[in-house]
Enzyme design. Structure first.
Site, PDB file in Angstrom:
ATOM      1  N   HIS A 122       0.742  -0.745  -0.358  1.00 18.16           N
ATOM      2  CA  HIS A 122      -0.021  -0.244   0.072  1.00 18.16           C
ATOM      3  C   HIS A 122       0.898   1.155   0.127  1.00 18.16           C
ATOM      4  O   HIS A 122       1.789   1.369   0.696  1.00 18.16           O
ATOM      5  CB  HIS A 122      -0.887  -0.141   1.335  1.00 18.16           C
ATOM      6  CG  HIS A 122      -1.518   1.243   1.096  1.00 18.16           C
ATOM      7  ND1 HIS A 122      -1.196   1.830   1.353  1.00 18.16           N
ATOM      8  CD2 HIS A 122      -3.320   0.281   0.841  1.00 18.16           C
ATOM      9  CE1 HIS A 122      -2.927   3.147   1.538  1.00 18.16           C
ATOM     10  NE2 HIS A 122      -3.945   2.198   1.430  1.00 18.16           N
ATOM     11  N   ASP A 199       2.878  -5.083   7.950  1.00 19.27           N
ATOM     12  CA  ASP A 199       1.148  -3.991   7.793  1.00 19.27           C
ATOM     13  C   ASP A 199       0.556  -4.892   8.064  1.00 19.27           C
ATOM     14  O   ASP A 199      -0.036  -5.909   6.828  1.00 19.27           O
ATOM     15  CB  ASP A 199       1.631  -3.345   6.314  1.00 19.27           C
ATOM     16  CG  ASP A 199       0.583  -2.569   6.146  1.00 19.27           C
ATOM     17  OD1 ASP A 199      -0.799  -2.706   6.767  1.00 19.27           O
ATOM     18  OD2 ASP A 199       0.273  -2.398   4.951  1.00 19.27           O
ATOM     19  N   GLN A 202      -4.685  -5.472   6.745  1.00 16.16           N
ATOM     20  CA  GLN A 202      -5.968  -5.729   5.907  1.00 16.16           C
ATOM     21  C   GLN A 202      -5.657  -7.374   7.351  1.00 16.16           C
ATOM     22  O   GLN A 202      -6.501  -8.079   6.523  1.00 16.16           O
ATOM     23  CB  GLN A 202      -5.280  -6.381   4.903  1.00 16.16           C
ATOM     24  CG  GLN A 202      -5.718  -5.025   4.322  1.00 16.16           C
ATOM     25  CD  GLN A 202      -7.428  -3.932   3.525  1.00 16.16           C
ATOM     26  OE1 GLN A 202      -7.539  -5.289   3.937  1.00 16.16           O
ATOM     27  NE2 GLN A 202      -7.257  -2.715   3.634  1.00 16.16           N
ATOM     28  N   LYS A 225     -10.466  -0.677  10.616  1.00 18.45           N
ATOM     29  CA  LYS A 225     -10.493  -1.522   9.503  1.00 18.45           C
ATOM     30  C   LYS A 225     -11.014  -2.711  10.599  1.00 18.45           C
ATOM     31  O   LYS A 225     -11.258  -3.980   9.819  1.00 18.45           O
ATOM     32  CB  LYS A 225      -9.519  -2.390   8.849  1.00 18.45           C
ATOM     33  CG  LYS A 225      -9.388  -0.819   8.034  1.00 18.45           C
ATOM     34  CD  LYS A 225      -8.195  -1.832   6.736  1.00 18.45           C
ATOM     35  CE  LYS A 225      -7.408  -0.181   5.852  1.00 18.45           C
ATOM     36  NZ  LYS A 225      -7.918   0.406   5.018  1.00 18.45           N
ATOM     37  N   CYS A 361      -4.458   2.256  -3.817  1.00 15.23           N
ATOM     38  CA  CYS A 361      -3.922   2.810  -3.013  1.00 15.23           C
ATOM     39  C   CYS A 361      -2.592   1.965  -3.119  1.00 15.23           C
ATOM     40  O   CYS A 361      -1.669   1.870  -2.138  1.00 15.23           O
ATOM     41  CB  CYS A 361      -3.226   3.095  -1.231  1.00 15.23           C
ATOM     42  SG  CYS A 361      -4.919   4.731  -1.423  1.00 15.23           S
TER      43      CYS A 361
HETATM   44  N1  PMP Z   1      -1.796  -0.903   4.676  1.00 17.02           N
HETATM   45  C1  PMP Z   1      -3.041  -1.728   4.084  1.00 17.02           C
HETATM   46  C2  PMP Z   1      -2.191  -3.137   3.444  1.00 17.02           C
HETATM   47  C3  PMP Z   1      -3.635  -1.032   3.862  1.00 17.02           C
HETATM   48  O1  PMP Z   1      -5.180  -2.271   3.053  1.00 17.02           O
HETATM   49  C4  PMP Z   1      -4.368   0.064   4.112  1.00 17.02           C
HETATM   50  C5  PMP Z   1      -5.591   1.181   4.024  1.00 17.02           C
HETATM   51  N2  PMP Z   1      -6.681   0.980   3.035  1.00 17.02           N
HETATM   52  C6  PMP Z   1      -3.451   0.535   4.800  1.00 17.02           C
HETATM   53  C7  PMP Z   1      -2.178   0.019   4.595  1.00 17.02           C
HETATM   54  C8  PMP Z   1      -3.421   2.399   5.257  1.00 17.02           C
HETATM   55  O2  PMP Z   1      -4.410   2.244   6.831  1.00 17.02           O
HETATM   56  P1  PMP Z   1      -4.759   3.685   7.441  1.00 17.02           P
HETATM   57  O3  PMP Z   1      -5.337   4.315   5.898  1.00 17.02           O
HETATM   58  O4  PMP Z   1      -6.094   3.398   8.245  1.00 17.02           O
HETATM   59  O5  PMP Z   1      -3.956   4.489   8.011  1.00 17.02           O
END
Ligand code: PMP
Length: 402
Positions: A122, A199, A202, A225, A361
């Site tokens: 991401h 990370d 998910q 999430k 993203c």
């Molecule tokens: N890493 C992953 C794999 C994600 O899916 C996301 C959110 N789509 C993020 C990081 C970022 O999370 P946040 O916007 O809650 O900081």
């Protein structure tokens, strides 16, 4: 027993209609809906407890502090950290990773040092490292993926050198639904004495995480999430590393003593928590984790994985369907024939179905796949096979319109 109809009653928003149709919410990878117990715990705190935490002599401040620190303990148990001083509250995964990039970067990274990322990260696990590059000329190496959307683990060992200082890898891809072999990656990195940042944005909502068993060095996830509130997240870090890292932000809470001549810092985890924390959100997060724990990951995983593979099978009956990645867990990314992902998403919305469209993203991943974007259906514990059927029927309808 996993009683889906009873579970759905815990989430008030699922009763909504959109354009006169029952809401089918399949955008859980972006954010999940909140059970009533989370909303009520936060409302209750605002109604009856609210006071700033830490150092307050008065009753409410002490009560708010107890709730806040109890939430930290709930998080510790949820990921089985050794001590709650390894649990740092942040605004979310993004802030957690930025904290590591900035602070670990300052402590341990010098010009020419290397950080290994992967092709499926991401943006929040790419850009913080590029920002660091503006200060320290680190080298970013990228682990490739295979055509079926898995990490090319065979290519990983060759990416290490004697300048490798950190591996940063997503546990579950938010686009491909790939569950990466995290324990293997960590073992490989540790065999070269390189720490690993996971990370888990998910992963946390879908699979049990035990940071001691994984032996990861850092792990980040977001409250929103995993059925918790927005604006709160977690960074887990090994005490040994956190102790050696400088503060990320300065201000109240993170200090021991301040003078114009010399300032000393607070102990962990407070050293990394400058300013008034979102102590109401931490209460909400703890309630959300309790909710997930009460259902239990064996039941959640059985339900979500059955739903994901059922939906994948049904989607593949649609002519022109292209699915990207293995959809191991709760995420299915696809395109249908020549229909633009944005058109498909917009028309599905008209039928009451919320999906996400675009690059999610993960633009470097899109570049690797040779596409601009996908439609992504992502599931939570409250989704049903009826909703999956409705998605498939709606896509068939849109196809006929084209
Ligand atoms: N890493 C992953 C794999 C994600 O899916 C996301 C959110 N789509 C993020 C990081 C970022 O999370 P946040 O916007 O809650 O900081």
């Amino acid at each position: 027993m996993f009683d889906i109809q009873n579970i759905r009653k815990d989430f008030p928003i699922l009763e909504r209609t959109i354009y006169g149709k029952p809401l089918i919410y399949l955008d859980n990878g972006a954010t999940t809906q909140k059970p009533r117990c989370v909303i009520e715990a936060m409302t209750e705190e605002y109604l009856n407890v609210n006071a700033n935490v830490h150092r307050g002599v008065h009753y409410l401040s002490q009560q708010a502090t107890e709730l806040h620190e109890a939430a930290r303990e709930t998080v510790r148990q949820f990921i089985n950290a050794r001590t709650s001083s390894e649990i740092i509250f942040t605004r979310g995964t993004t802030e957690s990773i930025n904290l590591v990039a900035s602070s670990f970067g300052q402590a341990f990274l010098r010009d020419g040092d290397e950080v290994i990322l992967t092709q499926m990260e991401h943006h929040s696990n790419i850009v913080p490292w590029q920002l660091l590059q503006a200060r320290t000329r680190i080298i970013i190496k990228v682990c490739p993926i295979t055509d079926d959307g898995r990490l090319d683990i065979a290519a990983l060992p060759a990416l290490f050198s004697d300048r490798t200082r950190l591996v940063c890898c997503t546990y579950v891809s938010n686009v491909l639904g790939t569950v990466n072999p995290m324990a293997d990656i960590i073992r490989l990195a540790h065999s070269r004495e390189v720490p690993v940042l996971v990370d888990a944005a998910q992963a946390a909502p879908h699979l049990p995480i035990d940071v001691q068993q994984l032996d990861c060095d850092f792990l980040a996830f977001s409250g929103h999430k995993i059925y918790g509130p927005t604006g709160i997240g977690v960074l887990y870090g090994k005490e040994r590393l956190l102790e050696q890292m400088p503060p990320y932000m300065g201000g109240g809470e993170m200090i021991a003593r301040v003078s114009f001549e010399h300032t000393t810092y607070n102990a962990l985890p407070y050293k990394f928590e400058a300013g008034t924390p979102d102590y109401v959100a931490t209460t909400g997060l703890a309630r959300a984790l309790d909710y997930v724990s009460a259902l239990g990951f064996p039941a959640i995983q059985a339900h979500e994985q059955a739903l994901t593979s059922y939906t994948r099978e049904q989607l593949l009956t649609i002519p022109g369907m292209r699915i990207f990645g293995p959809s191991d867990d709760a995420v299915i990314s696809f395109l249908v024939g020549e229909i633009h992902h944005l058109d498909l998403g917009t028309l599905l919305d008209r039928l009451g179905i919320a999906v996400r469209t675009g690059h999610h993203c993960a633009e470097p991943l899109m570049q690797r796949l040779g596409i601009e974007g996908t439609v992504r259906a992502s599931f939570a514990l409250y989704n049903t096979t009826e909703e999956a059927d409705a998605l498939v029927a709606a896509i068939q309808r849109v196809r006929q319109m084209f």
